[in-house]
Design an enzyme around this catalytic site. Structure first.
Site, PDB file in Angstrom:
ATOM      1  N   THR A 173     -61.744 -57.449 -11.846  1.00 49.28           N
ATOM      2  CA  THR A 173     -61.744 -58.695 -12.584  1.00 49.28           C
ATOM      3  C   THR A 173     -60.629 -59.448 -11.889  1.00 49.28           C
ATOM      4  OG1 THR A 173     -62.346 -57.646 -14.677  1.00 49.28           O
ATOM      5  CG2 THR A 173     -61.091 -59.660 -14.833  1.00 49.28           C
ATOM      6  N   THR A 226     -57.573 -56.334 -17.425  1.00 42.42           N
ATOM      7  CA  THR A 226     -58.607 -55.880 -16.513  1.00 42.42           C
ATOM      8  C   THR A 226     -58.779 -54.383 -16.684  1.00 42.42           C
ATOM      9  OG1 THR A 226     -59.038 -55.420 -14.163  1.00 42.42           O
ATOM     10  CG2 THR A 226     -56.767 -55.888 -14.762  1.00 42.42           C
ATOM     11  N   GLY A 227     -59.973 -53.891 -16.384  1.00 38.50           N
ATOM     12  CA  GLY A 227     -60.215 -52.465 -16.506  1.00 38.50           C
ATOM     13  C   GLY A 227     -61.566 -52.200 -17.127  1.00 38.50           C
ATOM     14  N   ILE A 254     -72.095 -57.617 -21.826  1.00 37.77           N
ATOM     15  CA  ILE A 254     -70.912 -58.467 -21.837  1.00 37.77           C
ATOM     16  C   ILE A 254     -69.696 -57.547 -21.956  1.00 37.77           C
ATOM     17  CG2 ILE A 254     -69.632 -60.181 -23.200  1.00 37.77           C
ATOM     18  CD1 ILE A 254     -72.311 -61.472 -23.899  1.00 37.77           C
ATOM     19  N   GLY A 255     -68.647 -57.836 -21.198  1.00 41.57           N
ATOM     20  CA  GLY A 255     -67.444 -57.017 -21.220  1.00 41.57           C
ATOM     21  C   GLY A 255     -66.326 -57.709 -21.983  1.00 41.57           C
ATOM     22  N   ASP A 256     -65.107 -57.351 -21.631  1.00 37.75           N
ATOM     23  CA  ASP A 256     -63.971 -57.884 -22.382  1.00 37.75           C
ATOM     24  C   ASP A 256     -63.549 -59.274 -21.933  1.00 37.75           C
ATOM     25  OD1 ASP A 256     -61.228 -57.437 -20.468  1.00 37.75           O
ATOM     26  OD2 ASP A 256     -63.048 -56.352 -19.936  1.00 37.75           O
ATOM     27  N   GLY A 260     -64.048 -52.580 -19.672  1.00 37.20           N
ATOM     28  CA  GLY A 260     -64.255 -53.579 -20.723  1.00 37.20           C
ATOM     29  C   GLY A 260     -64.361 -53.022 -22.120  1.00 37.20           C
TER      30      GLY A 260
END
Lengths: 325, 320
Positions: free
Chosen positions: B187, B237-238, B216-218, B240
């Site tokens: 990210t 980042t990482g 959908i992620g974080d 999600g």
């Protein structure tokens, strides 16, 4: 201390001119949903199953703004979203942009249980639903005459109102059809239909869970996502508490409302009632919203800074209450 | 006090043996983007403009997982997401499912400024981009050979993993798949504060390699991957799913406020509470402090402050 507790809501922000029959209808539905939840809790169903069960009931009934009876997008279609969270390990699932899935909350549950992800949306979510064999219907199924009428009014109102900035309590411009001066999200309360639904439960083992489901904002842009599917905003559950919010989606997101209740309990050591009061009073800027919450100790609370919130709650020691104002 | 800025290009399982041909372009990219941000801050641009500008640069750089260089979905397509938030006004914007917009972060900004909403996704977001006259291209523009290879390896590994129709652990097995050991989680993000204490954050991503279409992620979830208020601005980042459950970005600010601890302590506290190997974050405070903790092997990052300090790093001490 301890024992189960349950709360349900059908939206914060009620038109003070809402006809009596509608209020009674709403209370009957809330009572019925509470009874379903209570029955499930007495049969020792875990909190996560109870919230799903109850929200399914709310989605299926066309009265509130979720599943059948959802608010309509600017194009007159329905796009639904939901989320569910299981307190003990904070597992969660969410969906957005559903157009054919009969019970969005159940798809959110499947995202949580059957995928490595937390959130699926639009075509991808619909594809997943198909693969999972959940009940699918035509988008028409969700659309009610009531809401078609509301959409028309909302469009008329929008041509009078200039922007959607957080509303103050002021009379809206000419619209003769619109009697109430209260606005939410830039729309007069009579057409706003904020009636997102939700349920929070703590079971006998002290496990909390929360679920929220909605059709979103009347006349929303297609593709608009609100607070209901966003973990931490519309829904949150952890070891301590389960929370479901409703009201102006954008305000709830900015204030990460559901997480806020848990955070002040966790980091400030407030109890459930103090946390709910604090968050509603101090964390909503000019936004209008409400929430229901249960704690692992079997307490239940609700708070709102709107005119009314359709809600009901019950605890194992026999307390039960359904209200609008 | 003075201004401060931090940027990241993704936290993950970045092996210490990362070959120079993979390491150098990213370091150069971080350096260049940092310089763009510094110049903008020196020119007294508002942090909201600064973070958008920097993230646009990171999106355009093909070696980071955002914009061009985004990882691919299981169908080999690109679905990008981004969000932006202004700490002072708490206004925010987010987009998901973007496949043709050259700079998703700019679309997120337009959602924030030109619509009554915060978050638009998929077809609705794409239609809005066109209405606003944003630059759009064929999806192939974003796809790089590196990512086609990553997807192939991830899918080969999946044949060994449990399939999606059975309940699986939330923590999926480490992807041993990628032979070159390159970071699969990534990210980009930027946080900045000016010398008046105005804070802003922006985050953008292609998501998770081989993700389900529609996942959908974080990154676009306000409070998870992105958050800013009057105290601090955060970009995470990482993994999600872990960041969402941990409401990571929101918690940094909440912990600072409610426990009355410093930015550095708050950020470390929050990173400690997500499972090892799943997250990193960058954050600046209203008083110009910076910290960039991570619990993964590494995180591509860089930062600078007005008093002349600057740093570019990938590994090294996890609590900076």
């Amino acid at each position: 201390m301890g024992g189960w507790a349950i709360a349900v809501h059908g939206g914060a922000g009620v038109d003070p001119n809402l006809p009596k029959e509608r209020q009674e209808e709403a209370k009957r539905l809330l009572t019925r949903c509470l009874d379903i939840g209570i029955s499930a809790l007495r049969s020792n169903l875990p909190a996560i199953d109870v919230v799903e069960l109850v929200v399914r009931e709310l989605e299926t009934d066309p009265l509130f703004n979720s599943g059948r009876g959802s608010a309509l997008t600017e194009k007159g279609t329905v796009e639904m979203e939901a989320s569910i969270m299981d307190g003990p390990k904070r597992r969660c699932g969410a969906v957005s942009g559903l157009t054919t899935v009969k019970n969005p909350v159940s798809l959110a549950r499947l995202v949580m249980d059957k995928t490595p992800h937390s959130y699926l949306a639009f075509a991808g979510a619909e594809e997943f639903a198909r693969k999972q064999g959940v009940e699918l219907v035509d988008n028409q199924y969700f659309i009610t005459e009531d809401n078609v009428g509301m959409l028309k009014l909302a469009k008329e109102a929008n041509s009078i109102l200039f922007d959607y900035r957080i509303p103050t309590l002021s009379t809206c411009g000419g619209g003769a059809a619109l009697e109430s001066p209260i606005q939410m999200n830039g729309l007069p309360i009579s057409v706003y239909a904020p009636e997102t639904v939700g349920c929070v439960v703590v079971d006998k083992e002290g496990r909390c869970a929360a679920a929220t489901s909605t059709g979103g904002l009347m006349n929303k842009m297609t593709g608009r996502i609100g607070d209901s599917p966003l973990i931490g905003s519309g829904t949150y559950a952890c070891e301590l508490v389960g929370v479901s919010c409703t009201g102006e989606g954008e305000a709830i997101i900015r204030s990460t409302l559901a997480r806020e209740v848990a955070a002040v309990m966790e980091y400030k050591g407030l109890n459930l009632h103090e946390a709910v009061d604090y968050v509603i009073k101090y964390r909503l800027d000019e936004g209008k919203a409400g929430l229901i919450a249960v704690s692992k100790n079997g307490e239940v609370a609700c708070g709102f800074n709107t005119t009314g919130m359709f809600r009901g709650c019950a605890t194992e020691d026999g307390f039960m209450e359904v209200g609008v104002w | 006090m003075g201004w401060a800025i931090a940027i990241h290009g993704g936290a993950g399982d970045i092996p210490l043996s990362l070959p120079p041909e993979k390491r150098l372009p990213r370091e150069a990219g971080l350096r260049r983007c940092l310089e763009v941000g510094i110049a903008a801050l020196k020119a007294r641009n508002h942090p909201l403009d600064v973070v958008e500008l920097v993230v646009r640069e990171l999106e355009n750089h093909p070696n980071f997982n955002a914009g061009k260089g985004s990882v691919l979905t299981t169908s080999g397509t690109v679905e990008m997401e981004a969000s932006i938030m202004d700490g002072k006004t708490m206004k925010c914007g987010a987009v998901s499912g973007v496949s043709t917009v050259v700079n998703a972060i700019s679309l997120a900004r337009l959602v924030m400024e030109k619509t009554p909403h915060i978050y638009l996704a998929f077809d609705g977001a794409e239609a809005f981009a066109r209405e606003q006259g944003l630059e759009t291209v064929e999806m192939s523009h974003f796809i790089t050979p590196e990512n086609i290879e990553r997807l192939k390896q991830a899918q080969e590994a999946d044949r060994v993993q449990i399939d999606y129709t059975q309940p699986i652990q939330k923590e999926t097995p480490k992807d041993a798949a990628v032979a070159d050991g390159d970071s699969q989680i990534g990210t980009v993000g930027c946080v900045a504060v000016d010398n008046e204490g105005n804070l802003a954050t922006a985050t953008s991503t292609g998501g998770l390699v081989n993700k389900m279409v529609g996942r959908i992620g974080d990154t676009p979830v306000i409070g998870a991957g992105t958050y800013a208020n009057h105290l601090c601005a955060v970009s995470a980042t990482g993994r999600g799913e872990a960041i969402i459950r941990g409401t990571v970005a929101r918690d940094v600010a909440a912990v600072m406020e409610f426990k009355g601890i410093s930015l550095k302590e708050a950020a470390a506290y929050v990173i400690d509470r997500v499972p090892p190997g799943t997250a990193g974050l960058i954050t600046v405070s209203s008083t110009g402090e910076i910290t960039m903790p991570f619990n993964t092997t590494g995180m591509f990052r860089a930062c600078a402050t007005e008093d002349g300090y600057s740093e570019i790093a990938i590994w090294d001490s996890p609590s900076k």
